[in-house]
Design a protein around this motif. Structure first.
Motif, PDB file in Angstrom:
ATOM      1  N   PHE A 234       0.826  -1.200   0.000  1.00  0.00           N
ATOM      2  CA  PHE A 234       0.000   0.000   0.000  1.00  0.00           C
ATOM      3  C   PHE A 234       0.866   1.259   0.000  1.00  0.00           C
ATOM      4  O   PHE A 234       2.025   1.244   0.399  1.00  0.00           O
ATOM      5  N   GLY A 235       0.264   2.338  -0.470  1.00  0.00           N
ATOM      6  CA  GLY A 235       0.916   3.646  -0.414  1.00  0.00           C
ATOM      7  C   GLY A 235       0.494   4.373   0.848  1.00  0.00           C
ATOM      8  O   GLY A 235      -0.664   4.273   1.264  1.00  0.00           O
ATOM      9  N   MET A 236       1.410   5.099   1.454  1.00  0.00           N
ATOM     10  CA  MET A 236       1.100   5.785   2.703  1.00  0.00           C
ATOM     11  C   MET A 236       0.020   6.845   2.504  1.00  0.00           C
ATOM     12  O   MET A 236      -0.853   7.024   3.360  1.00  0.00           O
ATOM     13  N   ASP A 237       0.034   7.529   1.368  1.00  0.00           N
ATOM     14  CA  ASP A 237      -0.982   8.561   1.124  1.00  0.00           C
ATOM     15  C   ASP A 237      -2.382   7.954   1.095  1.00  0.00           C
ATOM     16  O   ASP A 237      -3.326   8.518   1.640  1.00  0.00           O
ATOM     17  N   GLU A 238      -2.505   6.787   0.442  1.00  0.00           N
ATOM     18  CA  GLU A 238      -3.805   6.125   0.399  1.00  0.00           C
ATOM     19  C   GLU A 238      -4.242   5.697   1.794  1.00  0.00           C
ATOM     20  O   GLU A 238      -5.397   5.893   2.186  1.00  0.00           O
ATOM     21  N   LEU A 239      -3.310   5.118   2.547  1.00  0.00           N
ATOM     22  CA  LEU A 239      -3.648   4.676   3.904  1.00  0.00           C
ATOM     23  C   LEU A 239      -4.099   5.851   4.753  1.00  0.00           C
ATOM     24  O   LEU A 239      -5.111   5.773   5.467  1.00  0.00           O
ATOM     25  N   LEU A 240      -3.379   6.955   4.696  1.00  0.00           N
ATOM     26  CA  LEU A 240      -3.739   8.134   5.489  1.00  0.00           C
ATOM     27  C   LEU A 240      -5.128   8.644   5.105  1.00  0.00           C
ATOM     28  O   LEU A 240      -5.920   9.037   5.978  1.00  0.00           O
ATOM     29  N   ALA A 241      -5.442   8.625   3.809  1.00  0.00           N
ATOM     30  CA  ALA A 241      -6.763   9.067   3.362  1.00  0.00           C
ATOM     31  C   ALA A 241      -7.849   8.147   3.913  1.00  0.00           C
ATOM     32  O   ALA A 241      -8.915   8.614   4.344  1.00  0.00           O
ATOM     33  N   ARG A 242      -7.590   6.829   3.925  1.00  0.00           N
ATOM     34  CA  ARG A 242      -8.575   5.883   4.456  1.00  0.00           C
ATOM     35  C   ARG A 242      -8.755   6.074   5.955  1.00  0.00           C
ATOM     36  O   ARG A 242      -9.857   5.943   6.484  1.00  0.00           O
TER      37      ARG A 242
END
Length: 229
Positions: A107-115
């Motif tokens: 996973f990408g950190m930006d995607e995780l943070l958005a979730r």
């Protein structure tokens, strides 16, 4: 991020993943608690995390059983599952057990943070029971049952509105086909009914129903309404 840092419990048996989470989350102002096993995770719940990241592949406790145990202790804490790319059945089961969302490894950190932000917003929305939902040009007044796209009022059938209402009440969260069928009909109803109503709803609230901006498909799993602004 202002005020006291949000405490996140990261449950994962892989040290590199925990390090990635620790570095990425602390850089954004979160406080991170780490658990390499289910046993440690249950102990860490005593430290009152505000959000949980849960890897399903743990060495001591099945991830779904741990999710069930966490939900038995805390019904509202947001839980974002980390799942392998091909584990579609595992994702569905986790969501049906009460997970708020999932992120696929790698996973990408930006995607995780958005979730994570979406899961926290969903929790606040449920707690606040905001009468008017807004996301982009879409607004839904749950008290007056008025749906608007910009300034234009949208006329929905009773079942279309019921579908939108359930999506609004869980905005930002992935809802499985089974959950939606149970909420709107019963679990024995053919999923094709759901697809028909989703298509009809999109025809009315999406600028381009073929490229929806609000009612998003989670392939093989269910649907998600774009989180509120």
């Amino acid at each position: 991020m202002t005020g006291a840092p949000i405490k996140v419990l990261a449950i994962d048996d892989e040290p590199p993943i925990r390090k990635l989470l620790r570095l990425g989350l602390t850089a954004q102002g979160y406080e991170i608690l780490e658990a390499p096993s289910g046993k440690v995770a249950l102990e860490k719940l005593a430290e009152d995390p505000a959000l949980i990241i849960l890897d399903l592949g743990l060495p001591d406790i099945d991830g779904h059983e741990l999710l069930r145990a966490i939900r038995a202790r805390n019904e509202s804490i947001p839980i974002v599952v980390l799942s392998s790319r091909d584990d579609e059945a595992g994702k569905v089961k986790a969501l049906d057990l009460g997970a708020d969302d999932y992120v696929t490894k790698p996973f990408g950190m930006d995607e995780l943070l958005a979730r994570l932000r979406a899961a926290l917003r969903h929790q606040l929305q449920v707690q606040g029971e905001r009468p008017v939902f807004r996301s982009g040009d879409l607004s839904v007044d749950l008290v007056r049952r008025i749906v608007k796209l910009g300034e234009r009022e949208i006329k929905l059938s009773p079942k279309e509105y019921d579908l939108l209402r359930v999506l609004v009440q869980h905005a930002g969260k992935v809802l499985t086909h089974r959950f939606l069928l149970k909420e709107l009909w019963d679990e024995l109803t053919d999923a094709q009914y759901l697809r028909v109503y989703v298509r009809q709803l999109r025809q009315k609230i999406e600028t381009d129903p073929e490229r929806p901006q609000f009612v998003l498909t989670e392939t093989g799993i269910g649907y998600r309404l774009r989180a509120p602004d």
